[in-house]
Write an enzyme that holds these catalytic residues in place. Structure first.
Site, PDB file in Angstrom:
ATOM      1  N   GLY A 126     137.175 -45.819  -0.879  1.00  0.00           N
ATOM      2  CA  GLY A 126     137.132 -44.416  -1.249  1.00  0.00           C
ATOM      3  C   GLY A 126     138.408 -43.724  -0.844  1.00  0.00           C
ATOM      4  N   GLY A 149     139.885 -40.048   0.601  1.00  0.00           N
ATOM      5  CA  GLY A 149     139.504 -38.785   1.211  1.00  0.00           C
ATOM      6  C   GLY A 149     140.695 -37.858   1.241  1.00  0.00           C
ATOM      7  N   GLY A 150     140.509 -36.751   1.864  1.00  0.00           N
ATOM      8  CA  GLY A 150     141.561 -35.758   1.904  1.00  0.00           C
ATOM      9  C   GLY A 150     142.817 -36.255   2.605  1.00  0.00           C
ATOM     10  CG  PHE A 151     143.132 -35.964   6.221  1.00  0.00           C
ATOM     11  CD1 PHE A 151     144.075 -34.987   5.992  1.00  0.00           C
ATOM     12  CD2 PHE A 151     141.924 -35.612   6.782  1.00  0.00           C
ATOM     13  CE1 PHE A 151     143.816 -33.671   6.324  1.00  0.00           C
ATOM     14  CE2 PHE A 151     141.664 -34.300   7.118  1.00  0.00           C
ATOM     15  CZ  PHE A 151     142.604 -33.329   6.886  1.00  0.00           C
ATOM     16  CB  VAL A 155     138.175 -45.476   3.376  1.00  0.00           C
ATOM     17  CG1 VAL A 155     137.387 -46.349   4.329  1.00  0.00           C
ATOM     18  CG2 VAL A 155     138.321 -44.082   3.946  1.00  0.00           C
ATOM     19  CE  LYS A 180     140.580 -40.629   7.933  1.00  0.00           C
ATOM     20  NZ  LYS A 180     139.712 -39.675   8.590  1.00  0.00           N
ATOM     21  CG  ASP A 186     135.217 -32.096   6.389  1.00  0.00           C
ATOM     22  OD1 ASP A 186     134.594 -31.384   5.573  1.00  0.00           O
ATOM     23  OD2 ASP A 186     136.092 -32.907   6.053  1.00  0.00           O
TER      24      ASP A 186
END
Ligand SMILES: *[C@@H]1O[C@H](CO)[C@@H](O)[C@H](O)[C@H]1NC(C)=O
Ligand SMILES: *[C@@H]1O[C@H](CO)[C@@H](O)[C@H](O)[C@H]1NC(C)=O
Ligand SMILES: *[C@@H]1O[C@H](CO)[C@@H](O)[C@H](O)[C@H]1NC(C)=O
Ligand SMILES: *[C@@H]1O[C@H](CO)[C@@H](O)[C@H](O)[C@H]1NC(C)=O
Ligand SMILES: *[C@@H]1O[C@H](CO)[C@@H](O)[C@H](O)[C@H]1NC(C)=O
Ligand SMILES: *[C@@H]1O[C@H](CO)[C@@H](O)[C@H](O)[C@H]1NC(C)=O
Ligand SMILES: *[C@@H]1O[C@H](CO)[C@@H](O)[C@H](O)[C@H]1NC(C)=O
Ligand SMILES: *[C@@H]1O[C@H](CO)[C@@H](O)[C@H](O)[C@H]1NC(C)=O
Ligand SMILES: *[C@@H]1O[C@H](CO)[C@@H](O)[C@H](O)[C@H]1NC(C)=O
Length: 811
Positions: free
Chosen positions: A503, A505-507, A510, A524, A621
């Protein structure tokens, strides 16, 4: 002429009525039918048929306050067999007081429990609120009295306890609910086993223990301050034991102790000026008060984190459970007791709530020295203490077997001596005084320190030192997070191939990986241009490295090399929650039971973050895509990149840089940048509603209105139309009331004002009990229009709802 006769007749009838019903006594020739009542001589109490508020159909025969607080019911006869119309009737016979459904039947639905027979039976309502059954000529000898069969109210003059001779056991049982007096879930009873102690039972499980009476109070309860209103006491003899209270004098206001349907006991005092009952004391069953939360030989301490620890010389029976904050398995001895060859000694604990006395023996006249001897001689004896803390301590109380339900380190505790094998005492021989090991587990009050002198000070410091040593290796371990090499991780993830991608993510991205030893990992990888800078990275590392809970994802290590920043997590095969709940096919595999487990798990994880771990952490979050699922579909909270560690006394903080995910951010945070644990509670509430509805808040669209998901659910809640919002998979596998209840809890969590939202411990309490819920107020971010006005144009910046945003407010 005719008129006068009629008037005369009327007043005659009236006086007859007055005569028969003004008195406080009913004789064998009289009945009380529905609509008529009997009032006690002084007018304080009244009895008759009544319906609880909110339940007008059911009629019960009972006693209530009259002069003050008209209608506050204190006793109910036919609590489990209501009459459904107003033809009920009460008679007095030689067998006792009898309640029947109508005049023409002798079949009773309730009878006072009395096995003998009385010649001239009367029933009388006394000014204390006691309904007594006796012979007309024996004023003081009651064949039966309602005070011996209490329901949920404890009044002045009642005895709360047992009498072994008469076999009477006076205990309290809650109503089923506010409008249903039938036998509820909780029973509050003086336990006869061992040294008598007051306990609350839920169904058949011990739920809370006041503890034994130790002379001036219950062990582990604060001393009742003299209050000018009432005094309490406790009587223990060979044949009876009971607790009682009395008003200080006849001028004192009325007071009663009541047990709510939720099992809490409250002391009420009548406020004459305001004409209301005010709550004077309420038993709050907090974490440490739950019976046996730390298991056998564990001690609970609210001021510590984690709350449970083993007694000195004991270690957790199941360390894996303890590591995950599940302490029920308790502790076992590191070294077994020897017994016999005078090897054993005792360790003294100060300030503990005495362990469960159901497995105890007592003698109220022995001294402490005799008590120690007696315990030493009995190989099964594991601890001893005084039975009475007054006058420097008297009496002897011995325990056999494991010590259960102790609470530690409080002002209202007392001394407990726990048996230890010689080898465990040897290390500390220099502190031994007469076989006692003086270890002070509480900060010693100044006076005591002065009295006992420098010797204790030394012991105290030694203990502190010992404790410091205990803690240090663990902290070191925390910082010694395994470091992986970049090569190692690149190999594990096939050089970060797209096939391994789990996936984005914002940062960063993964990946799934497999280490050489075969262990599966989640990696990550933070993109260089990610919003997450070194700060956030280090934050996440230091934050999560310190945490261990079964509902938090486990960090295995990290890697900082060549400008790369990697986090290595345990691998969770079942992806994240959003993959399931928002997908038409996948959601089929989540029935109500699984969803409820997920909700509870998230709540436990959050509670741990907020208050149970050694730090206070706000996640900031929380959202469906940050809830990962393990192979048993247990939820694990992940992604701590935005988490904020709060200082001990910090309750809220503000930031100019609002980070988080739209749709999950609480209004005070999104708008004003203020966040607290209640911001996480808000995000939790959104997640709960998403889990039940299967709809995303953000992309929610309804043909009839332009409310968002929360607005929609709120609307349907107010229109009593919640069926409309629940995912059909959930409906098929559940009882709708249960689901509605959880929706209501979700709505409580998203209320507009943070102070209205429950904290996570209350939330869990609500999720796991059947107590009545508060009515939620309007949620924050309720309507689309208002929302636009307040957040303004910044909204268009968010296109991907699952990605955390970090650019909302100017830096
Ligand atoms: C009323 O009571 C008296 C004695 O108390 C008894 O002899 C008589 O039978 C009773 N009458 C009725 C109708 O029960
Ligand atoms: C007490 O309550 C009853 C029924 O609720 C009512 O009829 C009566 O007027 C009340 N009495 C007083 C003194 O308020
Ligand atoms: C009142 O209800 C009882 C059952 O609780 C029933 O036996 C009786 O017939 C009813 N009486 C009337 C008048 O409806
Ligand atoms: C009176 O109660 C009995 C028992 O509950 C019932 O069988 C009978 O039908 C009732 N009579 C009337 C008139 O309601
Ligand atoms: C009546 O009391 C005795 C003990 O005094 C008890 O054993 C019995 O269960 C009670 N019966 C009812 C119906 O409460
Ligand atoms: C994943 O979830 C499913 C249920 O949807 C379950 O049957 C399975 O055991 C879980 N674990 C794995 C590894 O797929
Ligand atoms: C927290 O507050 C207490 C009492 O107000 C104070 O004694 C303590 O030093 C404070 N701790 C920190 C870390 O500020
Ligand atoms: C729901 O989503 C909308 C966007 O559709 C968002 O503006 C709003 O803040 C969210 N509502 C809640 C209660 O989070
Ligand atoms: C949680 O809320 C309850 C009820 O408002 C309160 O009694 C309790 O102290 C709160 N707990 C914490 C840790 O703030």
């Amino acid at each position: 002429m005719r008129g006068t006769v009629i008037i005369l007749l009327c007043s005659c009838l009236l006086s007859i009525l007055m005569f028969s019903f003004a008195a406080d006594t009913v004789t064998a020739n009289q009945t009380i039918s529905d609509g008529h009542t009997i009032v006690s001589a002084g007018g304080d109490f009244e009895m008759g048929f009544f319906s609880p508020q909110g339940n007008p159909k059911n009629r019960y025969f009972g006693v209530w306050f009259k002069k003050i607080s008209n209608g506050t019911v204190i006793w109910v006869a036919n609590r489990n067999s209501p009459i459904f119309n107003t033809s009920g009737v009460v008679r007095v016979s030689s067998r006792g007081i009898v309640v029947s459904t109508n005049q023409s039947t002798t079949v009773s639905i309730w009878t006072s429990n009395f096995s003998g027979s009385v010649k001239n039976p009367v029933a009388q309502l006394l000014d204390t609120g006691n309904l007594v059954f006796r012979d007309e000529n024996e004023q003081q000898k009651f064949a039966w009295q309602s005070f011996d069969y209490p329901v949920d109210n404890f009044l002045a003059g009642m005895k709360f306890g047992y009498d072994l001779v008469s076999g009477i056991d006076r205990y309290f049982s809650s109503w089923k609910s506010e409008d249903d007096p039938s036998l509820g879930d909780y029973i509050h009873r003086l336990d006869k086993n061992g040294f008598p102690q007051l306990m609350v039972w839920k169904d058949s499980d011990a739920w809370y223990r006041y503890g034994p009476w130790v002379g001036s109070r219950f062990s582990g309860n604060s001393v009742l301050k003299p209050n000018g209103i009432y005094t309490t006491g406790f009587v223990i003899t060979e044949t009876e034991a009971y607790y009682y209270f009395n008003r200080v004098n006849s001028e004192s206001p009325a007071t009663r102790l009541t047990m709510t349907p939720g099992g809490l006991s409250s002391r009420y005092i009548w406020n004459r000026d305001k004409h209301i009952w005010t709550q004077y004391l309420t038993l709050q069953v907090r974490d440490c008060d739950r019976y046996g939360i730390c298991g056998t030989n564990g001690v609970c301490n609210l001021n510590k984190s984690p709350r449970c620890e083993c007694m000195t010389g004991f270690h957790p029976k199941k360390p894996e459970d303890w590591a995950e904050a599940d302490w029920l398995s308790g502790c076992s001895r590191k070294v077994q007791l020897e017994c016999g060859n005078d090897g054993d000694g005792f360790l003294k604990y100060i300030g503990v709530k005495l362990p469960d006395t159901r497995w105890s023996w007592y003698n109220m006249s022995m001294s402490l020295a005799e008590c120690e001897n007696k315990c030493l001689k009995d190989c099964n004896c594991t601890a001893y203490s005084n039975t009475d803390i007054r006058n420097g301590g008297t009496g002897c109380l011995l325990w056999f077997g494991g010590l259960m339900d102790m609470r530690g380190y409080s002002d209202d505790g007392q001394d407990l001596y726990v048996r230890m094998p010689a080898s465990e005492l040897k290390d500390n021989r220099k502190f031994r005084v007469k076989k006692h090991l003086w270890i002070i587990l509480v900060p010693v009050p100044a006076v005591l320190t002065l009295m006992i002198g420098s010797f204790l000070w030394y012991a105290y410091k030694a203990k502190r030192l010992k404790r410091a040593e205990k803690v240090r290796p663990q902290e070191k371990e925390d910082l010694d997070l395994p470091s992986f090499s970049f090569m190692q991780i690149a190999n594990a993830t096939a050089n970060f191939s797209n096939n391994n991608q789990l996936g984005k993510g914002g940062f960063g991205t993964v990946y799934k990986g497999i280490l050489e030893e075969g262990q599966e990992i989640g990696v990550k990888r933070l993109s260089e241009d990610s919003g997450q800078g070194v700060d956030e990275f280090m934050n996440e590392v230091s934050c999560i490295a310190k945490l261990q809970h079964k509902n938090l994802v486990k960090l295995l290590g990290c890697c900082i090399e060549q400008g790369e920043r990697l986090l290595i997590y345990e691998y969770l095969p079942n992806k994240s929650l959003d993959v399931y709940i928002f997908d038409e096919k996948m959601c089929q595999s989540l029935n109500w039971q699984k969803r409820y487990n997920i909700i509870i798990g998230i709540a436990r994880g959050l509670l741990y973050l907020h208050q149970d771990s050694r730090l206070k952490i706000i996640h900031r979050d929380l959202k469906a895509s940050n809830i990962l699922l393990d192979h048993e579909m247990n939820p694990k909270i992940s992604d701590f990149g935005l988490a904020k560690i709060f200082g001990e006394n910090e309750t809220q903080a503000s930031t100019r840089r609002v980070v988080g995910t739209h749709g999950y951010m609480s209004p005070e945070y999104a708008i004003d940048g203020v966040f607290s644990v209640k911001s996480d509670v808000y995000s939790f509430g959104i997640s709960v509603i998403e889990i039940i509805t299967g709809k995303r808040n953000r992309s929610f669209d309804h043909p009839d209105h332009n409310l968002n998901l929360i607005g929609h659910v709120w609307k349907q809640y107010n229109e009593c139309n919640l069926l409309e919002v629940v995912d059909s998979v959930v409906l098929e596998s559940s009882n709708e009331h249960e689901v509605f209840r959880v929706i209501q809890i979700g709505l409580l969590c998203v209320q507009e004002y943070p102070e209205d939202r429950p904290n996570m411990s209350s939330t869990i309490m609500m999720l796991t009990s059947d107590d009545a819920l508060p009515i939620p107020k309007q949620p924050g971010f309720f309507s689309e229009r208002r929302n636009r006005r307040r957040i303004g144009s910044s909204q268009k910046a968010f296109t991907l709802n699952t990605i955390s945003v970090s650019s909302l407010a100017p830096r």
